[in-house]
Write an enzyme that holds these catalytic residues in place. Structure first.
Site, short mmCIF file in Angstrom:
data_model
loop_
_atom_site.label_atom_id
_atom_site.label_comp_id
_atom_site.label_asym_id
_atom_site.label_seq_id
_atom_site.Cartn_x
_atom_site.Cartn_y
_atom_site.Cartn_z
N CYS A 114 0.10 3.72 2.80
CA CYS A 114 0.55 3.19 4.10
C CYS A 114 2.05 3.44 4.29
O CYS A 114 2.48 3.84 5.37
CB CYS A 114 0.29 1.69 4.19
SG CYS A 114 -1.43 1.23 3.98
N CYS B 1 0.85 -1.20 0.00
CA CYS B 1 0.00 0.00 0.00
C CYS B 1 0.88 1.26 0.00
O CYS B 1 1.61 1.51 0.96
CB CYS B 1 -0.92 -0.01 1.22
SG CYS B 1 -1.86 1.49 1.46
#
Length: 189
Positions: free
Chosen positions: A111, A108
């Site tokens: 993230c 991600c």
């Protein structure tokens, strides 16, 4: 055929001399100022210049001697299974302090971008005893992910007294997410 160009110093010597007296060099560029404006002894500009010098000196001092009394970042600790999460929540419940858990994935992009910002936030709340953890949802059992009730990533949750109190789903800009997490922490202290 030879042409001679007019030399402004010869044609207008009084203008040339007046301009030479009024030149002020600033960072390698020549500026022309009206008479008695900005030269030493003219008053206003001297105060401004001294203020500018002291401001630069303050910046240099801060740049050379950072505040070493507290860390600038604190690396978040990983949570690998449900038993470890139980131990962390029990220890936080004894101290009656909240715990921040960042549910993220290694693939991600948001993230990965958000993690260093949360580590700076962890350093900010280090003195208050709040610990930050992260869970990589691809490396843990799915029972742990279901326990956190995670549907989107990154999700930052505040756990207090053994249960999840609030969460921020971080699909938007990182500075907004960190500000929301900061407000969430301050509300639950």
């Amino acid at each position: 055929m030879t042409l001679l160009a007019a030399n402004s110093q010869i044609l207008y010597p009084e203008i040339y001399q007046r301009n030479q007296q009024q030149q002020v060099w600033n960072n390698g560029s020549c500026l022309f100022w009206p008479k008695n404006y900005g030269f030493p002894g003219s008053g206003w500009c001297d105060r401004k210049w001294k203020k500018k010098i002291s401001r630069r000196r303050d910046c240099r001092v801060e740049a050379l001697w950072p505040d070493l009394s507290r860390p600038s970042t604190i690396e978040m600790e990983p949570i690998n299974d449900s038993d470890q999460l139980d131990q962390i929540l029990a220890a936080a419940q004894e101290l009656s302090r909240p715990v921040i858990i960042d549910w993220m994935a290694a693939w991600c992009r948001k993230c990965i971008y958000l993690k260093p910002k949360l580590e700076k936030l962890a350093a900010e709340f280090y003195a208050k005893g709040i610990k930050f953890y992260y869970v990589d949802v691809n490396k843990v059992p799915q029972a742990l992910v279901k326990r956190g009730n995670i549907s989107k990533m990154p999700t930052i949750q505040l756990w207090k007294d053994g249960e999840m109190k609030e969460e921020v789903i971080g699909g938007h800009k990182a500075w907004l997410v960190t500000e929301e997490v900061r407000q969430m922490i301050q509300k639950n202290l």
